[in-house]
Design a protein around this motif. Structure first.
Motif, PDB file in Angstrom:
ATOM      1  N   GLY A   1       0.820  -1.199   0.000  1.00  0.00           N
ATOM      2  CA  GLY A   1       0.000   0.000   0.000  1.00  0.00           C
ATOM      3  C   GLY A   1       0.854   1.250   0.000  1.00  0.00           C
ATOM      4  O   GLY A   1       2.071   1.207  -0.179  1.00  0.00           O
ATOM      5  N   ASP A   2       0.206   2.402   0.192  1.00  0.00           N
ATOM      6  CA  ASP A   2       0.852   3.709   0.184  1.00  0.00           C
ATOM      7  C   ASP A   2       1.641   3.924  -1.109  1.00  0.00           C
ATOM      8  O   ASP A   2       2.868   4.089  -1.102  1.00  0.00           O
ATOM      9  N   PRO A   3       0.940   3.974  -2.256  1.00  0.00           N
ATOM     10  CA  PRO A   3       1.633   4.079  -3.539  1.00  0.00           C
ATOM     11  C   PRO A   3       2.157   5.474  -3.821  1.00  0.00           C
ATOM     12  O   PRO A   3       1.666   6.486  -3.304  1.00  0.00           O
ATOM     13  N   SER A   4       3.165   5.515  -4.675  1.00  0.00           N
ATOM     14  CA  SER A   4       3.662   6.757  -5.262  1.00  0.00           C
ATOM     15  C   SER A   4       4.068   6.423  -6.687  1.00  0.00           C
ATOM     16  O   SER A   4       4.602   5.340  -6.949  1.00  0.00           O
ATOM     17  N   VAL A   5       3.814   7.348  -7.623  1.00  0.00           N
ATOM     18  CA  VAL A   5       4.018   7.040  -9.034  1.00  0.00           C
ATOM     19  C   VAL A   5       4.662   8.222  -9.742  1.00  0.00           C
ATOM     20  O   VAL A   5       4.417   9.379  -9.397  1.00  0.00           O
ATOM     21  N   GLU A   6       5.517   7.926 -10.702  1.00  0.00           N
ATOM     22  CA  GLU A   6       6.105   8.929 -11.589  1.00  0.00           C
ATOM     23  C   GLU A   6       6.252   8.291 -12.964  1.00  0.00           C
ATOM     24  O   GLU A   6       7.006   7.317 -13.119  1.00  0.00           O
ATOM     25  N   GLY A   7       5.506   8.814 -13.936  1.00  0.00           N
ATOM     26  CA  GLY A   7       5.500   8.185 -15.247  1.00  0.00           C
ATOM     27  C   GLY A   7       4.947   6.781 -15.156  1.00  0.00           C
ATOM     28  O   GLY A   7       3.836   6.566 -14.659  1.00  0.00           O
ATOM     29  N   THR A   8       5.734   5.801 -15.598  1.00  0.00           N
ATOM     30  CA  THR A   8       5.310   4.398 -15.504  1.00  0.00           C
ATOM     31  C   THR A   8       5.929   3.677 -14.315  1.00  0.00           C
ATOM     32  O   THR A   8       5.680   2.491 -14.111  1.00  0.00           O
ATOM     33  N   ASP A   9       6.752   4.386 -13.524  1.00  0.00           N
ATOM     34  CA  ASP A   9       7.349   3.788 -12.329  1.00  0.00           C
ATOM     35  C   ASP A   9       6.381   3.883 -11.151  1.00  0.00           C
ATOM     36  O   ASP A   9       5.719   4.903 -10.963  1.00  0.00           O
ATOM     37  N   LEU A  10       6.343   2.831 -10.351  1.00  0.00           N
ATOM     38  CA  LEU A  10       5.442   2.762  -9.202  1.00  0.00           C
ATOM     39  C   LEU A  10       6.200   2.210  -8.008  1.00  0.00           C
ATOM     40  O   LEU A  10       6.948   1.232  -8.139  1.00  0.00           O
ATOM     41  N   VAL A  11       6.007   2.830  -6.840  1.00  0.00           N
ATOM     42  CA  VAL A  11       6.564   2.287  -5.606  1.00  0.00           C
ATOM     43  C   VAL A  11       5.459   2.124  -4.578  1.00  0.00           C
ATOM     44  O   VAL A  11       4.417   2.772  -4.650  1.00  0.00           O
ATOM     45  N   TRP A  12       5.697   1.240  -3.614  1.00  0.00           N
ATOM     46  CA  TRP A  12       4.754   1.016  -2.530  1.00  0.00           C
ATOM     47  C   TRP A  12       5.494   0.412  -1.345  1.00  0.00           C
ATOM     48  O   TRP A  12       6.668   0.044  -1.435  1.00  0.00           O
ATOM     49  N   GLN A  13       4.787   0.307  -0.219  1.00  0.00           N
ATOM     50  CA  GLN A  13       5.333  -0.245   1.007  1.00  0.00           C
ATOM     51  C   GLN A  13       4.656  -1.575   1.321  1.00  0.00           C
ATOM     52  O   GLN A  13       3.431  -1.679   1.279  1.00  0.00           O
ATOM     53  N   GLU A  14       5.465  -2.594   1.622  1.00  0.00           N
ATOM     54  CA  GLU A  14       4.929  -3.852   2.140  1.00  0.00           C
ATOM     55  C   GLU A  14       5.195  -3.914   3.634  1.00  0.00           C
ATOM     56  O   GLU A  14       6.358  -3.847   4.065  1.00  0.00           O
ATOM     57  N   PRO A  15       4.136  -4.010   4.459  1.00  0.00           N
ATOM     58  CA  PRO A  15       4.332  -3.974   5.910  1.00  0.00           C
ATOM     59  C   PRO A  15       5.306  -5.043   6.390  1.00  0.00           C
ATOM     60  O   PRO A  15       5.237  -6.205   5.983  1.00  0.00           O
ATOM     61  N   GLY A  16       6.239  -4.627   7.238  1.00  0.00           N
ATOM     62  CA  GLY A  16       7.189  -5.555   7.826  1.00  0.00           C
ATOM     63  C   GLY A  16       8.305  -5.989   6.904  1.00  0.00           C
ATOM     64  O   GLY A  16       9.192  -6.748   7.314  1.00  0.00           O
ATOM     65  N   VAL A  17       8.277  -5.530   5.645  1.00  0.00           N
ATOM     66  CA  VAL A  17       9.297  -5.939   4.670  1.00  0.00           C
ATOM     67  C   VAL A  17      10.069  -4.738   4.164  1.00  0.00           C
ATOM     68  O   VAL A  17      11.293  -4.684   4.241  1.00  0.00           O
ATOM     69  N   GLY A  18       9.352  -3.742   3.607  1.00  0.00           N
ATOM     70  CA  GLY A  18      10.002  -2.544   3.091  1.00  0.00           C
ATOM     71  C   GLY A  18       9.375  -2.061   1.816  1.00  0.00           C
ATOM     72  O   GLY A  18       8.284  -2.504   1.421  1.00  0.00           O
ATOM     73  N   GLY A  19      10.074  -1.148   1.149  1.00  0.00           N
ATOM     74  CA  GLY A  19       9.563  -0.560  -0.074  1.00  0.00           C
ATOM     75  C   GLY A  19       9.913  -1.378  -1.296  1.00  0.00           C
ATOM     76  O   GLY A  19      10.925  -2.090  -1.333  1.00  0.00           O
ATOM     77  N   PHE A  20       9.061  -1.239  -2.350  1.00  0.00           N
ATOM     78  CA  PHE A  20       9.290  -1.925  -3.620  1.00  0.00           C
ATOM     79  C   PHE A  20       9.111  -0.941  -4.758  1.00  0.00           C
ATOM     80  O   PHE A  20       8.289  -0.028  -4.698  1.00  0.00           O
ATOM     81  N   LEU A  21       9.889  -1.178  -5.827  1.00  0.00           N
ATOM     82  CA  LEU A  21       9.821  -0.396  -7.058  1.00  0.00           C
ATOM     83  C   LEU A  21       9.422  -1.324  -8.191  1.00  0.00           C
ATOM     84  O   LEU A  21      10.045  -2.382  -8.378  1.00  0.00           O
ATOM     85  N   LEU A  22       8.396  -0.937  -8.954  1.00  0.00           N
ATOM     86  CA  LEU A  22       7.987  -1.662 -10.150  1.00  0.00           C
ATOM     87  C   LEU A  22       8.325  -0.803 -11.360  1.00  0.00           C
ATOM     88  O   LEU A  22       7.799   0.303 -11.514  1.00  0.00           O
ATOM     89  N   ARG A  23       9.220  -1.304 -12.208  1.00  0.00           N
ATOM     90  CA  ARG A  23       9.680  -0.551 -13.383  1.00  0.00           C
ATOM     91  C   ARG A  23       9.825  -1.514 -14.566  1.00  0.00           C
ATOM     92  O   ARG A  23      10.529  -2.512 -14.469  1.00  0.00           O
ATOM     93  N   ASN A  24       9.151  -1.195 -15.647  1.00  0.00           N
ATOM     94  CA  ASN A  24       9.222  -2.015 -16.859  1.00  0.00           C
ATOM     95  C   ASN A  24       8.945  -3.484 -16.573  1.00  0.00           C
ATOM     96  O   ASN A  24       9.587  -4.379 -17.127  1.00  0.00           O
ATOM     97  N   GLY A  25       7.973  -3.725 -15.682  1.00  0.00           N
ATOM     98  CA  GLY A  25       7.575  -5.088 -15.361  1.00  0.00           C
ATOM     99  C   GLY A  25       8.487  -5.801 -14.384  1.00  0.00           C
ATOM    100  O   GLY A  25       8.204  -6.945 -13.998  1.00  0.00           O
TER     101      GLY A  25
ATOM    102  N   ASN B   1      12.029   2.144   3.755  1.00  0.00           N
ATOM    103  CA  ASN B   1      10.579   2.094   3.917  1.00  0.00           C
ATOM    104  C   ASN B   1       9.914   3.358   3.385  1.00  0.00           C
ATOM    105  O   ASN B   1      10.550   4.384   3.181  1.00  0.00           O
ATOM    106  N   ASP B   2       8.594   3.253   3.186  1.00  0.00           N
ATOM    107  CA  ASP B   2       7.745   4.389   2.811  1.00  0.00           C
ATOM    108  C   ASP B   2       8.303   5.143   1.609  1.00  0.00           C
ATOM    109  O   ASP B   2       8.491   6.367   1.653  1.00  0.00           O
ATOM    110  N   PRO B   3       8.576   4.446   0.491  1.00  0.00           N
ATOM    111  CA  PRO B   3       9.206   5.102  -0.654  1.00  0.00           C
ATOM    112  C   PRO B   3       8.280   6.108  -1.327  1.00  0.00           C
ATOM    113  O   PRO B   3       7.055   5.997  -1.278  1.00  0.00           O
TER     114      PRO B   3
END
Length: 291
Positions: free
Chosen positions: A30-54, A62-64
């Motif tokens: 949850g807690d998404p943030s987006v720029e262009g086609t890039d997307l980041v979010w937070q997974e509780p207890g794990v950390g932040g993730f970046l989705l780029r070009n699949g 955390n909290d990217p």
């Protein structure tokens, strides 16, 4: 696990015409943030993730947040602003009490806990010693996560007496109220160009709405859930009907799920859906809805 985050179309029956089915991007997440086609979010207890070009990458914090050519995250009070293409840090500093982040090429904006309350602050990346306080200190839970677009910081203030959406213009120091309600909770705004995305929680439904930034109209409902609480009769038995609530058009069956944080791209709106989990904690899922 990675397989739990693979995008899958949710089969959702929605009551409101014009609302759409959603695609699950991450669960939990949850807690998404987006720029262009890039997307980041937070997974509780794990950390932040970046989705780029699949391709999905776990971030070192955390909290990217994404904005322009920058990405930010934190590990406890240690905050990093980095080049979003390479993840190479351009600024690292300690901000005690930091909670949520927003970033652009020129600004780092954050919500911070101070003396038992919360407030929003902005820091110039050109001069990290220059910090602005954007809001008055609020009780925990009243002040939303910041969203940053160009020089505009968007956020909500909510409480028992109602709620409002605001922006603060970092270039001029001026604040403006965008929407307000005494009967609904207006939450977690995000902006792209002249469009405003936000959540509206009311007695008859929860809605993800997209409307004009500079207008106070209802906008379009992109996604909808039943209300958090069941509809009441609007008056007590054997008492006057004066001042009663108007009944809902279609009496809803309440849900334990809740719409929460948002992000907006040129093609999709993103929203976090919270649901009760183990130990009384809320578990987030991140959905994407076509605009």
């Amino acid at each position: 696990m990675l397989t739990a985050r693979v995008a899958a179309v949710l089969v959702v029956a929605l009551a409101a015409g014009g609302a759409s089915a959603a695609t699950r991007v991450a669960s939990p997440g949850g807690d998404p943030s987006v720029e262009g086609t890039d997307l980041v979010w937070q997974e509780p207890g794990v950390g932040g993730f970046l989705l780029r070009n699949g391709q999905q990458t776990q971030l070192p914090g955390n909290d990217p947040a994404l904005g322009d050519t920058r990405i930010a995250w934190h590990v406890d009070e240690a905050v990093t602003v980095a080049d979003s293409a390479t993840l190479t840090p351009v600024l690292q500093e300690a901000i005690p009490g930091v909670q949520k982040l927003a970033v652009s090429d020129e600004w780092l904006v954050y919500r911070i806990a101070v003396s038992g309350k919360e407030e929003l602050r902005a820091q110039s990346l050109a001069d990290p010693t220059s910090t602005k306080t954007l809001t008055q200190a609020k009780a925990p839970g009243r002040l939303g996560r910041p969203s940053l677009s160009d020089d505009l910081v968007l956020y909500h203030v909510a409480g028992p007496g109602g709620s409002a959406l605001f922006f603060y213009d970092l270039s001029t120091g001026k604040r403006r109220q965008l929407r307000s309600s005494k009967v609904a909770q207006l939450l977690n705004p995000a902006r792209l160009g002249g469009k405003l995305l936000y959540v509206r929680l009311a007695r008859c439904s929860q809605q993800l709405r997209l409307g004009a930034l500079d207008a106070n109209g209802a906008g379009r409902v992109l996604y909808k859930l039943p209300p958090l609480a069941g509809q009441d009769a609007g008056h007590e038995r054997s008492h006057t009907r004066q001042g009663e609530h108007l009944p809902c058009a279609h009496p809803p069956k309440p849900t334990s799920r809740m719409l929460w944080t948002t992000a907006l791209s040129g093609t999709d709106a993103y929203v976090t859906v919270l649901r009760p989990g183990s130990g009384g904690r809320m578990t987030p899922s991140l959905l994407a809805i076509s605009r």
